[in-house]
Design an enzyme around this catalytic site. Structure first.
Site, short mmCIF file in Angstrom:
data_model
loop_
_atom_site.label_atom_id
_atom_site.label_comp_id
_atom_site.label_asym_id
_atom_site.label_seq_id
_atom_site.Cartn_x
_atom_site.Cartn_y
_atom_site.Cartn_z
CD GLU A 255 -2.93 -1.14 0.32
OE1 GLU A 255 -3.07 -0.11 -0.39
OE2 GLU A 255 -3.64 -2.15 0.17
CB CYS A 294 -1.89 6.82 1.60
SG CYS A 294 -3.22 5.98 2.48
P1 NAP Z 1 8.33 4.94 4.63
O1 NAP Z 1 9.44 5.85 4.95
O2 NAP Z 1 8.36 4.25 3.34
O3 NAP Z 1 8.28 3.90 5.83
C1 NAP Z 1 7.28 2.94 5.90
C2 NAP Z 1 7.68 1.84 6.84
O4 NAP Z 1 8.77 1.11 6.28
C3 NAP Z 1 8.17 2.33 8.19
O5 NAP Z 1 7.70 1.47 9.20
C4 NAP Z 1 9.68 2.22 8.06
O6 NAP Z 1 10.31 2.07 9.30
C5 NAP Z 1 9.76 0.95 7.26
N1 NAP Z 1 11.06 0.72 6.63
C6 NAP Z 1 11.87 1.62 6.05
N2 NAP Z 1 12.97 0.98 5.58
C7 NAP Z 1 12.83 -0.33 5.88
C8 NAP Z 1 13.64 -1.48 5.68
N3 NAP Z 1 14.80 -1.43 5.05
N4 NAP Z 1 13.20 -2.67 6.16
C9 NAP Z 1 12.01 -2.76 6.80
N5 NAP Z 1 11.22 -1.70 7.02
C10 NAP Z 1 11.61 -0.49 6.56
O7 NAP Z 1 6.94 5.68 4.72
P2 NAP Z 1 6.42 6.69 5.83
O8 NAP Z 1 7.22 7.93 5.72
O9 NAP Z 1 6.33 6.05 7.17
O10 NAP Z 1 4.94 6.94 5.37
C11 NAP Z 1 4.59 7.91 4.41
C12 NAP Z 1 4.29 7.29 3.08
O11 NAP Z 1 3.41 6.19 3.24
C13 NAP Z 1 3.61 8.23 2.13
O12 NAP Z 1 4.23 8.15 0.90
C14 NAP Z 1 2.18 7.71 2.05
O13 NAP Z 1 1.54 7.99 0.84
C15 NAP Z 1 2.37 6.27 2.29
N6 NAP Z 1 1.16 5.68 2.88
C16 NAP Z 1 0.43 4.82 2.14
C17 NAP Z 1 -0.72 4.26 2.66
C18 NAP Z 1 -1.57 3.30 1.87
O14 NAP Z 1 -2.45 2.66 2.47
N7 NAP Z 1 -1.38 3.17 0.60
C19 NAP Z 1 -1.12 4.58 3.96
C20 NAP Z 1 -0.34 5.46 4.68
C21 NAP Z 1 0.80 6.01 4.13
P3 NAP Z 1 11.15 3.28 9.95
O15 NAP Z 1 10.18 4.37 10.24
O16 NAP Z 1 11.71 2.69 11.17
O17 NAP Z 1 12.17 3.68 8.94
#
Ligand code: NAP
Length: 677
Positions: A255, A294
């Site tokens: 997602e 999102c």
């Molecule tokens: P993100 O930076 O991609 O992080 C998402 C998750 O991935 C976090 O828990 C992060 O942990 C983890 N992560 C990062 N690197 C990883 C790795 N190498 N191995 C395992 N896990 C890893 O996204 P975000 O900044 O939290 O969220 C914002 C984004 O999410 C926006 O682009 C938004 O559009 C999207 N979003 C989408 C939805 C949907 O349902 N489609 C819903 C909400 C948000 P850490 O924080 O510890 O790095």
């Protein structure tokens, strides 16, 4: 607040890399965690061996009850989550979406699980497929829980909803969970995880919680595990490229971000309710959760002639939004989650401004109530206008994850469709029109690029749930840029956590394995009518063949006048001449059903408590006055409900005197359990 992980039934913090987490409002440190140091292989092994095994011993109904109790437990403690969420920049409304939305998802799955799933440990998928001429070989699809772990990785914006919506479906399917929150809001997720663990409602190993780095977790995944990721496209791509994901064909639900569009249709000109609804929704999606959703509207599409009216109406509305400390009642929009996020958003806005003009909001000058604007991550709503959206690229590709949206004009529906689809796959689009034909054109123009489409007009204005709100009953996810995943959508999401297996064998063998009797499988005749048996004494395959009854013309006429169903095919021989289905006057289908009940029912009080419905009814062959019918009733499935009664599904076949099938259906009864001696 020192954050710990909950693994193998204990709270631990073995890592050595200290990470400080700052308040979005004040910039102060609000929590600290030690990242790393966890044995990920052990965590997964524990989940599979302990949590998975315990969950698979439960039926869907027992798991649904567990979700309900968990929802009730969390409801009593949710104020604590609200209080903590203030530090993430969430207003009370934002927290309602996160906290109450998450708990609500548990309740929806608890109730749908009880109503829509059998009280069984696996699902039958579809009907029995005959695979041989002689009837000795058939097929039946079944779905049973994977023997792995649901690895849930969540985004920062909804620490509670994100965790609970994923948890609900995995647990109901019978799969244990290892959940990892995004670090920046992990103190809220931690408080929620503490509650879940302390509730003692979930069996050991069904729930584990990892804060900080995921370490080498992915190295230990197998084909039985399911990764459900929510976050940015960038992280998702990186994780999906992990060699173990490809090698083990690990299911990966993504997602991701998306450039969702709202489309004001040509009929929704200024002054119409739909125009006002469009303005309200765009402004709301920009400011709820400070636009960190999102599903937020990133692109507001309007007929070119109405673009000026749209901009001025939005400008007026956005100017009224009070920005500041979310603890203040007057504040409508809090800060972004942190200073890094603000930096990201402003740099993305700068790129958007190469193609679009900023028409509302000034990032360098805006009032902030009750907080220091330099220390908190505040950004005002920023509205842009892109004058040439067909030549622009950034406005369709860059997600500024904050209170940012771009207005763009179109001149006909084809152009609107093209622009909406330029997002490259989105979670949701909303369409504002009161004209069904326009709605249909837009829906079928954009649906292959969108996971959800909301049509908003005056008729549903008061009750519609909004462009940006995924509902547990409806699918959440979208193609392409949005990740290609599907979450929620009622029982559909359980399928991610279950293996579908095509089972083939003799009908007798299939009946024995699945507990569901099918045609061709042996039947059992006993000296008493099957209705005389208590739930646990009734055997699958136990059958009863009724006596015959001839249907007379008087029966048909009496039934017609008694019920008022005087349809010509039952009353008028002349009118049926040349009819494609009827050879002359025929008995009512409902007459056949009623007579069938009269033929198979055993009338005296006994273990059958009630008939509560029919499924899969088909009238196969018309029956004419003068013909006889009889009924075969066979116990097909038994599903325990509670200590007093269980559900029995009967296969019913109405046969003519010549043994031709006239009608088939499944009858559902509630049968009493044998009273204790
Ligand atoms: P993100 O930076 O991609 O992080 C998402 C998750 O991935 C976090 O828990 C992060 O942990 C983890 N992560 C990062 N690197 C990883 C790795 N190498 N191995 C395992 N896990 C890893 O996204 P975000 O900044 O939290 O969220 C914002 C984004 O999410 C926006 O682009 C938004 O559009 C999207 N979003 C989408 C939805 C949907 O349902 N489609 C819903 C909400 C948000 P850490 O924080 O510890 O790095």
């Amino acid at each position: 607040m020192k954050l710990e992980s909950f693994v193998r039934g204990q709270w631990v913090s073995p890592g050595c890399d200290a990470v400080d987490i700052h308040s979005a409002v004040t910039g102060d440190v609000v929590a600290q965690l030690q990242s790393g140091g966890l044995d990920m292989r052990e965590i997964l092994v524990y989940a599979r061996a302990t949590g998975g095994a315990s969950l698979r011993r439960l039926t869907f109904h027992q798991r649904a009850d567990m979700l309900k109790r968990l929802g009730q437990y969390l409801t009593e403690r949710k104020d604590q989550l609200y209080k903590l969420s203030l530090q993430t920049g969430a207003t009370r409304t934002d927290s309602m979406i996160d906290v109450d939305g998450g708990i609500g998802t548990l309740f929806v799955y608890a109730s749908k699980g009880r109503r829509e799933l059998p009280n069984a440990k696996f699902l039958l998928d579809g009907m029995v497929e005959p695979l041989s001429k002689g009837g000795t070989f058939s097929g039946q699809h079944i779905m049973a829980p994977m023997h792995g772990v649901g690895v849930h990785i969540n985004a920062f914006n909804f620490p509670c909803w994100g965790m609970l919506e994923k948890l609900a479906t995995a647990l109901l399917a019978g799969v244990p969970v290892v959940t990892k929150p995004a670090t920046i809001t992990s103190y809220v997720a931690y408080a929620l995880a503490r509650m879940i663990a302390e509730s003692g409602i979930l069996p050991g190993g069904a729930f584990q919680f990892v804060v900080g780095s995921a370490g080498d977790l992915f190295d230990h995944l197998t084909c039985q595990d399911v990764v459900s990721f929510t976050g940015s496209a960038e992280t998702s791509e990186k994780l999906q490229r992990h060699p173990v994901i490809a090698r083990e064909a690990v299911r990966f639900i993504a997602e991701r971000d998306s450039l969702n569009a709202a489309i004001l249709a040509p009929d929704a000109s200024p002054g119409t309710p739909e125009f006002d609804l469009f303005i309200k929704e765009v402004a709301k999606e920009m400011t709820v959760k400070a636009g960190q959703k999102c599903t937020a509207i990133r692109r507001a599409l309007a007929p070119s002639v109405h673009v000026d009216a749209v901009i001025s109406a939005l400008r007026e509305r956005l100017a009224k939004v009070a920005i500041g400390n979310p603890a203040l009642e007057a504040v409508r929009m809090g800060p972004l989650v942190g200073l890094d996020q603000r930096r990201d958003v402003l740099s993305h806005v700068a790129k958007l401004r190469s193609e679009a003009e900023l028409v509302s909001g000034d990032p360098d000058n805006f009032p902030v109530q009750g907080a220091d604007a330099r220390r908190g991550a505040f950004v005002p709503p920023l509205l842009l206008h892109c004058a040439d959206p067909f030549r622009a690229a950034n406005v369709h590709a860059i997600e500024a994850f904050g209170p940012v949206s771009t207005v763009m004009g179109y001149s006909n529906l084809d152009e609107a469709t093209t622009l909406a689809d330029r997002g490259g796959g989105s979670l949701v689009a909303s369409v504002y029109t009161h004209d069904p034909r326009t709605a249909a054109d837009l829906v079928f123009g954009i649906n292959s690029f969108h996971g959800r489409i909301v049509i908003i007009d005056r008729d549903c204005a008061k009750e519609q749930t909004g462009h940006g709100s995924p509902m547990p009953q409806m699918m959440h996810g979208g193609p392409g840029r949005a990740g290609g995943g599907e979450e929620l959508g009622g029982m559909r999401s359980l399928h991610h956590y279950m293996q579908r297996t095509a089972l083939q064998g003799s009908p007798k063998m299939l009946t024995a394995v699945t507990g569901s009797w099918s045609q061709g499988s042996p039947t059992i005749e006993k000296d008493r009518h099957p209705f005389r048996f208590h739930f646990e004494d009734l055997d699958i395959g136990q059958t009863f063949l009724s006596r015959q009854r001839t249907i007379t013309l008087e029966d048909v006429e009496h039934f017609a006048h008694f019920t008022g169903d005087t349809f010509y095919a039952h009353m008028d021989e002349e009118a049926t001449k040349g009819h494609p289905f009827f050879p002359g006057r025929v008995a009512h289908g409902y007459l056949l059903l009623s007579f069938a009940a009269g033929l198979f029912v055993d009338p005296d009080p006994g273990p059958v408590l009630a008939n509560y419905g029919l499924d899969t009814l088909r009238f196969v062959k018309p029956v004419q006055p003068g013909e006889a019918i009889k009924v075969r009733l066979t116990a097909k499935e038994k599903l325990p409900r509670n200590k007093q009664y269980g559900e029995v599904r009967w296969d019913v076949e109405i046969l003519t005197g010549k043994n031709e099938t006239a009608a088939t259906y499944e009858l559902l009864t509630m049968n009493a359990v044998r009273p204790a001696p």
